[in-house]
Scaffold this motif. Sequence first.
Motif, PDB file in Angstrom:
ATOM      1  N   ILE A  28      14.426  -5.566 -19.311  1.00 58.41           N
ATOM      2  CA  ILE A  28      13.882  -6.436 -18.267  1.00 58.41           C
ATOM      3  C   ILE A  28      12.646  -7.153 -18.766  1.00 58.41           C
ATOM      4  N   PHE A  29      12.657  -8.473 -18.604  1.00 58.02           N
ATOM      5  CA  PHE A  29      11.498  -9.277 -18.966  1.00 58.02           C
ATOM      6  C   PHE A  29      10.602  -9.485 -17.752  1.00 58.02           C
ATOM      7  N   ARG A  30      11.241  -9.769 -16.614  1.00 55.82           N
ATOM      8  CA  ARG A  30      10.477 -10.027 -15.398  1.00 55.82           C
ATOM      9  C   ARG A  30      11.379  -9.835 -14.188  1.00 55.82           C
ATOM     10  N   ILE A  31      10.776  -9.409 -13.082  1.00 53.06           N
ATOM     11  CA  ILE A  31      11.502  -9.301 -11.816  1.00 53.06           C
ATOM     12  C   ILE A  31      10.806 -10.168 -10.780  1.00 53.06           C
ATOM     13  N   ASP A  32      11.558 -11.027 -10.142  1.00 53.58           N
ATOM     14  CA  ASP A  32      10.994 -11.833  -9.055  1.00 53.58           C
ATOM     15  C   ASP A  32      11.217 -11.101  -7.734  1.00 53.58           C
ATOM     16  N   ALA A  33      11.943 -11.697  -6.814  1.00 49.46           N
ATOM     17  CA  ALA A  33      12.132 -11.078  -5.509  1.00 49.46           C
ATOM     18  C   ALA A  33      12.942  -9.789  -5.615  1.00 49.46           C
ATOM     19  N   MET A  34      12.568  -8.827  -4.805  1.00 50.01           N
ATOM     20  CA  MET A  34      13.327  -7.583  -4.654  1.00 50.01           C
ATOM     21  C   MET A  34      13.534  -7.369  -3.163  1.00 50.01           C
ATOM     22  N   LEU A  47      20.505  -9.043   5.264  1.00 48.39           N
ATOM     23  CA  LEU A  47      19.184  -8.753   4.721  1.00 48.39           C
ATOM     24  C   LEU A  47      18.426  -7.826   5.666  1.00 48.39           C
ATOM     25  N   VAL A  48      17.801  -6.818   5.093  1.00 49.72           N
ATOM     26  CA  VAL A  48      16.925  -5.930   5.857  1.00 49.72           C
ATOM     27  C   VAL A  48      15.466  -6.320   5.614  1.00 49.72           C
ATOM     28  N   ALA A  49      15.099  -6.400   4.342  1.00 51.45           N
ATOM     29  CA  ALA A  49      13.720  -6.743   3.999  1.00 51.45           C
ATOM     30  C   ALA A  49      13.674  -7.248   2.570  1.00 51.45           C
ATOM     31  N   ALA A  50      12.715  -8.122   2.299  1.00 51.22           N
ATOM     32  CA  ALA A  50      12.564  -8.663   0.957  1.00 51.22           C
ATOM     33  C   ALA A  50      11.092  -8.783   0.619  1.00 51.22           C
ATOM     34  N   SER A  51      10.809  -8.743  -0.687  1.00 54.57           N
ATOM     35  CA  SER A  51       9.430  -8.808  -1.167  1.00 54.57           C
ATOM     36  C   SER A  51       9.361  -9.679  -2.410  1.00 54.57           C
ATOM     37  N   THR A  52       8.390 -10.576  -2.450  1.00 57.09           N
ATOM     38  CA  THR A  52       8.193 -11.404  -3.636  1.00 57.09           C
ATOM     39  C   THR A  52       7.126 -10.776  -4.524  1.00 57.09           C
ATOM     40  N   THR A  53       7.022 -11.269  -5.733  1.00 52.71           N
ATOM     41  CA  THR A  53       6.004 -10.748  -6.643  1.00 52.71           C
ATOM     42  C   THR A  53       4.611 -11.054  -6.136  1.00 52.71           C
ATOM     43  N   GLY A  54       4.488 -12.102  -5.335  1.00 57.89           N
ATOM     44  CA  GLY A  54       3.190 -12.465  -4.790  1.00 57.89           C
ATOM     45  C   GLY A  54       2.762 -11.620  -3.620  1.00 57.89           C
ATOM     46  N   GLY A  55       3.657 -10.758  -3.158  1.00 56.53           N
ATOM     47  CA  GLY A  55       3.300  -9.854  -2.071  1.00 56.53           C
ATOM     48  C   GLY A  55       3.813 -10.281  -0.713  1.00 56.53           C
ATOM     49  N   SER A  56       4.456 -11.438  -0.642  1.00 53.02           N
ATOM     50  CA  SER A  56       5.018 -11.854   0.639  1.00 53.02           C
ATOM     51  C   SER A  56       6.207 -10.979   0.998  1.00 53.02           C
ATOM     52  N   THR A  57       6.364 -10.723   2.279  1.00 57.88           N
ATOM     53  CA  THR A  57       7.482  -9.909   2.745  1.00 57.88           C
ATOM     54  C   THR A  57       8.200 -10.622   3.880  1.00 57.88           C
ATOM     55  N   ASN A  58       9.466 -10.243   4.034  1.00 57.07           N
ATOM     56  CA  ASN A  58      10.303 -10.828   5.072  1.00 57.07           C
ATOM     57  C   ASN A  58      11.179  -9.730   5.641  1.00 57.07           C
ATOM     58  N   TYR A  59      11.266  -9.658   6.952  1.00 55.40           N
ATOM     59  CA  TYR A  59      12.041  -8.598   7.592  1.00 55.40           C
ATOM     60  C   TYR A  59      13.046  -9.183   8.579  1.00 55.40           C
ATOM     61  N   ALA A  60      14.176  -8.513   8.684  1.00 52.59           N
ATOM     62  CA  ALA A  60      15.127  -8.854   9.729  1.00 52.59           C
ATOM     63  C   ALA A  60      14.512  -8.503  11.077  1.00 52.59           C
ATOM     64  N   GLY A  61      14.837  -9.309  12.065  1.00 56.34           N
ATOM     65  CA  GLY A  61      14.272  -9.075  13.385  1.00 56.34           C
ATOM     66  C   GLY A  61      14.609  -7.705  13.951  1.00 56.34           C
ATOM     67  N   SER A  62      15.787  -7.207  13.592  1.00 57.64           N
ATOM     68  CA  SER A  62      16.261  -5.941  14.148  1.00 57.64           C
ATOM     69  C   SER A  62      15.483  -4.730  13.624  1.00 57.64           C
TER      70      SER A  62
END
Length: 120
Positions: A28-34, A47-62
Amino acid sequence: QVQLVESGGGLVQPGGSLRLSCAASGSIFRIDAMGWYRQAPGKERELVAASTTGGSTNYAGSVKGRVTISRDNAKNTVYLQMSSLKPEDTAVYYCNAFIYSHWASPRNYWGQGTQVTVAS
């Protein structure tokens, strides 16, 4: 060869908590979104939840307010802390990551999935 390996699934009672882990390994050289997705029987993967390398997060409403995604970039690992679990959270949970590998073009990788069952 890049692999994502999930762990932490299982059977939990309604209202309980569970923590999922997903570790990426290989060249692995680099990982972006997980992120984490789930698929319940007879339903599409969502999608349940996601995280960027910059620390932003996103969640499903449920799951918002009941789930927290976090990552340890030094360990190439992403976590999903789930609480106040409901029977409708029952699904196979999949880890996803956009990975730059030394030996392949950058792309999305998926884990094998881990079963989460919420039942009494």
